[in-house]
Design a protein around this motif. Structure first.
Motif, mmCIF file in Angstrom:
data_model
loop_
_atom_site.group_PDB
_atom_site.id
_atom_site.type_symbol
_atom_site.label_atom_id
_atom_site.label_comp_id
_atom_site.label_asym_id
_atom_site.label_seq_id
_atom_site.Cartn_x
_atom_site.Cartn_y
_atom_site.Cartn_z
ATOM 1 N N CYS A 284 1.406 -1.230 0.103
ATOM 2 C CA CYS A 284 0.309 -0.080 -0.353
ATOM 3 C C CYS A 284 1.123 1.569 0.111
ATOM 4 C CB CYS A 284 -1.064 -0.136 0.797
ATOM 5 S SG CYS A 284 -1.997 -0.826 1.462
ATOM 6 N N ASP A 285 0.213 2.426 -0.814
ATOM 7 C CA ASP A 285 1.021 3.837 -0.719
ATOM 8 C C ASP A 285 0.974 4.409 0.761
ATOM 9 O OD1 ASP A 285 1.181 4.415 -3.359
ATOM 10 O OD2 ASP A 285 -0.724 3.713 -3.723
ATOM 11 N N ALA A 302 8.606 0.760 5.798
ATOM 12 C CA ALA A 302 9.257 1.343 4.989
ATOM 13 C C ALA A 302 8.370 2.339 3.959
ATOM 14 C CB ALA A 302 10.061 1.087 4.428
ATOM 15 N N LYS A 303 6.605 2.531 5.218
ATOM 16 C CA LYS A 303 5.768 3.303 3.804
ATOM 17 C C LYS A 303 5.424 4.494 5.575
ATOM 18 C CE LYS A 303 5.683 1.285 -0.424
ATOM 19 N NZ LYS A 303 4.208 1.054 -0.905
ATOM 20 N N PRO A 304 4.818 6.070 4.703
ATOM 21 C CA PRO A 304 4.661 6.140 5.413
ATOM 22 C C PRO A 304 2.954 5.942 5.920
ATOM 23 C CG PRO A 304 4.689 7.361 3.408
ATOM 24 C CD PRO A 304 4.613 6.240 2.862
ATOM 25 N N PHE A 305 2.861 6.210 7.172
ATOM 26 C CA PHE A 305 1.578 5.796 8.517
ATOM 27 C C PHE A 305 0.772 6.646 9.273
ATOM 28 C CE2 PHE A 305 5.640 4.552 10.086
ATOM 29 C CZ PHE A 305 5.109 5.553 11.630
ATOM 30 N N ILE A 306 -0.449 6.349 9.406
ATOM 31 C CA ILE A 306 -0.546 6.811 10.954
ATOM 32 C C ILE A 306 -0.911 6.017 11.844
ATOM 33 C CG2 ILE A 306 -2.818 7.525 11.485
ATOM 34 C CD1 ILE A 306 -3.694 9.070 8.963
ATOM 35 N N ASN A 363 2.436 15.468 1.151
ATOM 36 C CA ASN A 363 2.655 14.789 -0.193
ATOM 37 C C ASN A 363 3.397 13.380 0.357
ATOM 38 O OD1 ASN A 363 3.683 13.938 -2.101
ATOM 39 N ND2 ASN A 363 5.536 15.099 -2.538
ATOM 40 N N LEU A 364 1.937 12.719 -0.117
ATOM 41 C CA LEU A 364 1.661 10.931 1.260
ATOM 42 C C LEU A 364 2.573 10.517 0.421
ATOM 43 C CD1 LEU A 364 -2.256 10.637 0.814
ATOM 44 C CD2 LEU A 364 -0.340 11.865 3.242
ATOM 45 N N ILE A 365 2.989 10.687 -1.221
ATOM 46 C CA ILE A 365 3.853 9.693 -1.933
ATOM 47 C C ILE A 365 5.526 10.186 -2.162
ATOM 48 C CG2 ILE A 365 2.514 7.791 -2.302
ATOM 49 C CD1 ILE A 365 2.683 9.146 -5.141
#
Length: 397
Positions: A284-285, A302-306, A363-365
């Motif tokens: 997932c992004d 290794a991805k952005p998260f909440i 900028n999420l990605i």
């Protein structure tokens, strides 16, 4: 030194809380101790039905069974299978040990005081919850004298060298990198999960959170955005928050269901094992996670998260959240760190408009956040994982 013919035996007791959190961490721990250190592990679990959701091969009707080299026993009152003390006893997350186990420990302790040759009670540890708070360093490894005269040691996972470390399997990062290098892997995974219509350019967000009004606000923002967003939800608590915008009741949703709302497509995920969940996070992004196990696995992805942290009295959970965010954002550019922290805080405070605003600003990605997400696991592991530190702690004790 323990020989292979007479291996160490450890018992781990786990009370399943909130379905998957505590057992998720404990199961990873048990598997690693068995596979990496050849320790004979017996895992006692009070809710085998919930456990079976992340270990599909588990039969909840069997009082004792072996999976991945770990003996899994039903924990009931009284225990259906005799407890025979081994070298180490771990109570996961301050669960209350069965009376017959405590009685056995006291009996062994009293006998060992009278006879130096008598069997000594196991080393007793309480595996605590993961926290980034500074006080953890001073409490990690401290003994607590019980009324019986036995000592119980507190083992605190953590992000610094003076704590108990973080659970991470051997070669996990190499497997993740190999998976993420091939874009077709994620599309094949989505297809295997029954998720249709996702293209290589679509934004994909996984959601495994508690109930939150901010989820509805985010979904409405995705619904009206200029690009397609696929939101992947397991059948669970987070879906209750979406009832006002769903065309059907949450109870009727099943795995594979797909709901299109403008530029948002909601997919209902099937249950998966831990390895499958890792691959989902890798694919997932952006990931919205909760509790402890998924929180750490989102970092390893290794991805952005909440991080939707479990709410506590007097908003103490926000202090824990802030302690982690200070560590995580240490090497981020100031403006990016400010945006990411603001998004997490607004989500946890259920500030709907602010959450949407910070989501749209971030900028999420973008490359800076992705580069940081990739470097963070390397820095956080501090060279030595939790299981290795735990085994060394036992040897030193």
């Amino acid at each position: 030194m323990t020989s292979q013919n007479n291996p160490e035996r450890w018992d781990i007791f786990c009370a399943v809380v909130d379905n998957y959190g505590d057992i998720g961490v404990t199961w990873r721990l048990a598997k690693q101790l068995s596979a990496k250190h050849r320790i004979a592990i017996t895992l006692w679990v009070d809710d085998l039905k919930s456990f079976s959701h992340i270990l599909p091969a588990l039969d909840p009707a069997l009082p004792s069974q072996i999976h991945f080299g770990v003996t899994i026993n039903q924990w009931s009152d009284p225990l259906p299978i005799l407890y025979q003390a081994g070298n180490v006893l771990i109570e996961a997350f301050a669960c209350e040990l069965p009376e017959q186990v405590k009685t056995r420990l006291i009996s062994m302790h009293q006998a060992s005081k009278l006879d130096p040759n008598a069997e000594r009670p196991p080393l007793w540890l309480n595996l605590e919850y993961l926290s980034a708070e500074s006080w953890v360093e001073g409490c990690h490894g401290l003994p607590s004298m019980q009324a019986s005269g036995l000592k119980k040691y507190f083992y605190f996972p953590g992000f610094t060298a003076k704590t108990g470390g973080l659970i991470c399997e051997n070669e996990l990062f190499e497997k993740r990198d190999a998976w993420q290098r091939e874009p077709q892997n994620r599309l094949d995974l989505f297809s295997s999960l029954g998720l249709s219509g996702i293209t290589a350019d679509d934004e994909v967000v996984s959601v495994f959170s508690y109930e939150s009004s901010t989820l509805q606000a985010l979904c409405e923002a995705w619904q009206n955005s200029e690009h397609t967003t696929h939101a992947l939800f397991p059948k669970g608590r987070s879906l209750n928050s979406l009832q006002p915008i769903l065309p059907c009741s949450v109870e009727t949703l099943t795995a594979g269901t797909q709901i299109k709302l403008g530029n948002l497509v909601i997919h209902i995920l099937p249950m998966t094992d831990q390895e499958g969940y890792d691959k989902l996070l890798w694919s997932c992004d952006f990931n919205i996670v909760r509790g402890e196990d998924s929180f750490l696995r989102a970092q390893w992805a290794a991805k952005p998260f909440i991080w939707h942290i479990y709410a506590q009295e007097d908003d103490y959970h926000l202090i824990k959240l802030d302690a982690f965010m200070q560590l995580y954002c240490n090497n981020l550019p100031p403006e990016l760190a400010k945006s990411w922290k603001a998004l997490n805080l607004a989500f946890n405070k259920e500030q709907q408009e602010l959450t949407v605003s910070h989501w749209q600003k971030l900028n999420l990605i973008g490359l800076p956040l992705l580069r940081h997400a990739k470097q963070w696991p390397i820095d956080a592991i501090n060279d030595v994982d939790l299981v290795s530190r735990l085994v060394q702690f036992v040897k030193n004790s």
